[in-house]
Design an enzyme around this catalytic site. Structure first.
Site, PDB file in Angstrom:
ATOM      1  N   GLU A 266       0.687  -1.085  -0.004  1.00  0.00           N
ATOM      2  CA  GLU A 266      -0.211  -0.280  -0.387  1.00  0.00           C
ATOM      3  C   GLU A 266       1.406   0.968   0.124  1.00  0.00           C
ATOM      4  O   GLU A 266       2.164   1.076   1.506  1.00  0.00           O
ATOM      5  CB  GLU A 266      -1.048   0.237   0.928  1.00  0.00           C
ATOM      6  N   CYS A 303      -2.041   7.739   4.750  1.00  0.00           N
ATOM      7  CA  CYS A 303      -2.300   7.721   2.997  1.00  0.00           C
ATOM      8  C   CYS A 303      -3.071   8.316   2.817  1.00  0.00           C
ATOM      9  O   CYS A 303      -3.682   8.506   1.260  1.00  0.00           O
ATOM     10  CB  CYS A 303      -1.608   6.573   3.005  1.00  0.00           C
TER      11      CYS A 303
HETATM   12  P1  NAP Z   1       9.708   3.330   3.029  1.00  0.00           P
HETATM   13  O1  NAP Z   1      11.123   3.995   2.645  1.00  0.00           O
HETATM   14  O2  NAP Z   1       9.032   3.242   1.864  1.00  0.00           O
HETATM   15  O3  NAP Z   1      10.509   2.647   4.192  1.00  0.00           O
HETATM   16  C1  NAP Z   1       9.069   1.167   4.785  1.00  0.00           C
HETATM   17  C2  NAP Z   1       9.654   0.570   4.494  1.00  0.00           C
HETATM   18  O4  NAP Z   1      10.190  -0.258   3.554  1.00  0.00           O
HETATM   19  C3  NAP Z   1      10.760   0.376   5.865  1.00  0.00           C
HETATM   20  O5  NAP Z   1      11.132  -0.763   6.951  1.00  0.00           O
HETATM   21  C4  NAP Z   1      12.006   0.422   5.138  1.00  0.00           C
HETATM   22  O6  NAP Z   1      13.433  -0.420   5.256  1.00  0.00           O
HETATM   23  C5  NAP Z   1      11.695  -0.666   4.059  1.00  0.00           C
HETATM   24  N1  NAP Z   1      12.268  -0.372   2.687  1.00  0.00           N
HETATM   25  C6  NAP Z   1      11.878   0.532   2.393  1.00  0.00           C
HETATM   26  N2  NAP Z   1      12.580   0.324   0.337  1.00  0.00           N
HETATM   27  C7  NAP Z   1      13.345  -0.655   0.573  1.00  0.00           C
HETATM   28  C8  NAP Z   1      13.910  -1.173  -0.329  1.00  0.00           C
HETATM   29  N3  NAP Z   1      14.582  -1.075  -1.499  1.00  0.00           N
HETATM   30  N4  NAP Z   1      14.096  -2.641  -0.303  1.00  0.00           N
HETATM   31  C9  NAP Z   1      13.805  -3.148   1.197  1.00  0.00           C
HETATM   32  N5  NAP Z   1      13.082  -2.427   1.976  1.00  0.00           N
HETATM   33  C10 NAP Z   1      12.494  -1.559   1.825  1.00  0.00           C
HETATM   34  O7  NAP Z   1       8.289   4.450   3.810  1.00  0.00           O
HETATM   35  P2  NAP Z   1       8.213   5.522   5.619  1.00  0.00           P
HETATM   36  O8  NAP Z   1       9.369   5.243   5.712  1.00  0.00           O
HETATM   37  O9  NAP Z   1       7.383   4.982   5.834  1.00  0.00           O
HETATM   38  O10 NAP Z   1       8.033   6.402   4.462  1.00  0.00           O
HETATM   39  C11 NAP Z   1       8.979   7.600   3.683  1.00  0.00           C
HETATM   40  C12 NAP Z   1       7.533   7.932   2.574  1.00  0.00           C
HETATM   41  O11 NAP Z   1       6.576   6.777   2.444  1.00  0.00           O
HETATM   42  C13 NAP Z   1       6.801   8.637   3.141  1.00  0.00           C
HETATM   43  O12 NAP Z   1       7.336  10.032   2.825  1.00  0.00           O
HETATM   44  C14 NAP Z   1       5.401   8.438   2.076  1.00  0.00           C
HETATM   45  O13 NAP Z   1       5.400   9.083   1.217  1.00  0.00           O
HETATM   46  C15 NAP Z   1       5.381   7.245   2.189  1.00  0.00           C
HETATM   47  N6  NAP Z   1       4.669   6.798   3.266  1.00  0.00           N
HETATM   48  C16 NAP Z   1       3.404   6.402   2.417  1.00  0.00           C
HETATM   49  C17 NAP Z   1       2.140   5.656   3.787  1.00  0.00           C
HETATM   50  C18 NAP Z   1       0.972   4.992   3.103  1.00  0.00           C
HETATM   51  O14 NAP Z   1       0.201   4.888   3.260  1.00  0.00           O
HETATM   52  N7  NAP Z   1       0.619   4.665   2.006  1.00  0.00           N
HETATM   53  C19 NAP Z   1       2.452   5.686   4.850  1.00  0.00           C
HETATM   54  C20 NAP Z   1       3.719   5.737   5.034  1.00  0.00           C
HETATM   55  C21 NAP Z   1       4.777   6.671   4.634  1.00  0.00           C
HETATM   56  P3  NAP Z   1      14.882   1.318   6.073  1.00  0.00           P
HETATM   57  O15 NAP Z   1      13.988   1.621   6.463  1.00  0.00           O
HETATM   58  O16 NAP Z   1      15.186   0.188   7.045  1.00  0.00           O
HETATM   59  O17 NAP Z   1      15.076   1.313   5.688  1.00  0.00           O
END
Ligand code: NAP
Length: 534
Positions: A266, A303
């Site tokens: 998601e 989100c």
């Molecule tokens: P994220 O950067 O996508 O990370 C979420 C989880 O996935 C973390 O545990 C991260 O690991 C892991 N991850 C991310 N990319 C990866 C990859 N290429 N390979 C392996 N593991 C990976 O999301 P976030 O830290 O929650 O927030 C960043 C952005 O996500 C926000 O700015 C926003 O745009 C979006 N977001 C969306 C929602 C939604 O509900 N759709 C919710 C929250 C955030 P590590 O952190 O350990 O590196």
């Protein structure tokens, strides 16, 4: 509050072998005291092997046992009380009210799933077609269909819901309720909250005598252990909430495996809200206030935040804008979850401010603190022409930022909506008459989103049997499923048909006498009655 900074590998709390990191308090940008050790490749492998051993046991666990276990998980989380709230608030910058509300949402979710699996009829979806040996031209065999657990599931917790979409959150409870072993890759923004909830789950696992491999928590800062988990042959499905980049990377990784597996990610959403002129004339103040409240709730870190508003140019617009500016001006600067999210917000809003065709309509109160990850809410406007011409301004800016797009006509508004990719939600703010005059918008939205809202705002996701928290790509990687509500369980089940089985070998749910009292589809008719053999 005792935080060990350890991993939970199949019930054993062990120090990670690969260095350590600290959680950062977003309100001060300072390190919190506990050092969290990072899991090694070997430790992740141990968790995977234990999950694989637990899978056949959990798959056959009676429904009542799963339900009782989920209820104990809820009780144990409730028991965490003040220390959990304190840790949650420190790690997120969210207030005590939010901590309590999210805890309650998480425990209610566990209890809802307990009730759901205890009844069992819907998720097992039993269908029995009895044999017709005399059927012409060919006899029909006895075939019995039931859903069963898919196997070990990996869940990536979300940064913005450290409880409700994390260790014991929506994805996790759906996997456990389905009878799947669970490995959670905790989000490094809130490792303490993850650890406390993991301790609660471990106590529930012990209390119910479940296999140790039922649950592991992998703690790591970085992508490597997450990638290892997704590539591991023992893993049969992945649940993810986070960024489009992260979700897409894991989806592609899972598809690159020799045995591809489903990734239910998601991801981003800008959640278009269409506001029509008569509605704006009749309820200007109410719509403006509710819009600003929805946009700025939790510093916009939802989100389902209303990141895009579509309006028709009209006289009502200027009055509405004045109300929005006024409501926004009262909003204090808010704190964001971590430095990365804060910087992404600042970069995104700065790009909009510098865009020659985008205008800042108004903002919240300026940031006064020099420490911490504080930001100011902001609303921008642009023409439909600009929006259609420039894809960069259609991207999600995670946080309290929204873009209002002004359309000259209904046709232009429809063109703008048609150009938006898949979304979690779509909202219509309409008068009674506009519901009739613009009914075509509902059809348009239903092709784009997972939830359509009339005269409300998208924030506030109810957890229930009818919830749909999903939508076409890029909102999710699989629009056929919801990630919230009891229907989320279907992501972690797969159907198995049993042909010509003797009664003694059939799973309990499929036996003639219907020992579980399930509602089953027998020869095309739904019934709870036992099946009387001919
Ligand atoms: P994220 O950067 O996508 O990370 C979420 C989880 O996935 C973390 O545990 C991260 O690991 C892991 N991850 C991310 N990319 C990866 C990859 N290429 N390979 C392996 N593991 C990976 O999301 P976030 O830290 O929650 O927030 C960043 C952005 O996500 C926000 O700015 C926003 O745009 C979006 N977001 C969306 C929602 C939604 O509900 N759709 C919710 C929250 C955030 P590590 O952190 O350990 O590196």
């Amino acid at each position: 509050m005792v935080l060990s900074g350890k991993q939970c590998i199949a019930g054993d709390w062990v120090k990670g072998d690969e260095g350590h990191f600290y959680a950062i308090e977003p309100t001060t940008a300072k390190k919190l005291p506990t050092a969290y050790s990072c899991a090694s490749v070997t430790q992740v492998e141990q968790a995977l092997c234990a999950a694989a051993s637990a899978a056949p046991i959990l798959r056959k666990l009676p429904l009542a046992n799963i339900a009782n276990f989920l209820e104990t998980c809820a009780d144990e989380i409730e028991q965490l009380g003040e220390p959990l709230f304190l840790c949650y608030c420190q790690e997120t910058g969210y207030g005590l009210g939010r901590a309590k509300a999210e805890t309650q949402r998480t425990t209610q979710q566990l209890r809802l799933f307990a009730q759901y699996v205890r009844e069992g009829s819907e998720h097992l979806d039993v269908r029995i077609d009895t044999a017709e040996p005399d059927r012409k031209p060919s006899p029909r065999p006895d075939i019995r269909f039931v859903n069963q657990a898919i196997g070990p599931v990996v869940v990536f917790g979300a940064s913005n819901f450290p409880l409700a979409y994390s260790v014991a959150g929506g994805d996790s409870v759906a996997a456990l309720a389905a009878g799947c072993p669970l490995i959670v890759k905790g989000h490094p923004s809130h490792p303490g909250t993850c650890e406390l909830v993991a301790q609660a789950l471990c106590r529930a696992i012990c209390a119910h005598g479940l296999p140790a491999g039922t649950f592991s928590l992998i703690v790591d800062e970085g992508f490597e252990r997450g990638r290892q988990l997704v590539l591991a042959p023992q893993v049969k499905a992945v649940g993810f909430t986070g960024s489009l980049a992260g979700g897409r990377a894991l989806f592609d990784l899972a598809n690159s495996r020799e045995e591809p597996i489903p990734v239910f990610a998601e991801m981003g959403s800008i959640n278009p809200v269409v506001m029509l002129p008569q509605r704006l004339t009749e309820c200007t103040q109410e719509v403006a206030k509710d819009y600003v409240d929805s946009l700025t709730l939790g510093t916009g870190q939802f989100c389902v935040n209303p990141g895009l508003v579509l309006v028709l140019k009209s006289e009502a617009l200027q009055t509405f804008y004045r109300q929005v500016i006024q409501s926004l001006a009262e909003v204090e600067a808010g704190v964001m979850l971590n430095q990365r999210i804060c910087q992404a917000y600042l970069a995104g809003t700065s790009a909009l401010r510098q865009h020659s065709e985008v205008h800042s309509l108004g903002g919240g109160q300026p940031v006064v603190r020099e420490d911490g990850y504080y930001v100011r809410a902001e609303v921008f406007t642009a023409s439909a022409k600009t929006f259609l011409a420039d894809v960069s301004i259609r991207e999600e800016i995670f946080g309290p930022c929204s873009l209002i797009v002004e359309c000259e006509s209904k046709q232009v508004l429809e063109r703008v909506l048609s150009n938006i990719p898949g979304q979690l939600t779509g909202t219509l703010q309409v008068s009674e008459q506009e519901m009739v005059d613009y009914v075509s918008l509902i059809d348009l939205l239903s092709q784009k989103v997972g939830r359509i809202i009339i005269n409300g705002f998208p924030t506030g996701v109810e957890v229930g049997p009818s919830t749909v928290h999903g939508g076409p790509y890029p909102a999710t990687t699989d629009a056929r499923f919801t990630s919230v509500g009891t229907a989320a369980i279907f992501r972690f089940l797969r159907p198995v048909a049993h042909q010509n089985f003797p009664q003694s070998l059939l799973p309990t749910a499929l036996k003639n006498e219907n020992p579980l009292g399930l509602r089953r589809c027998v020869n095309g008719v739904y019934t709870c009655e036992p099946l009387v053999s001919a």
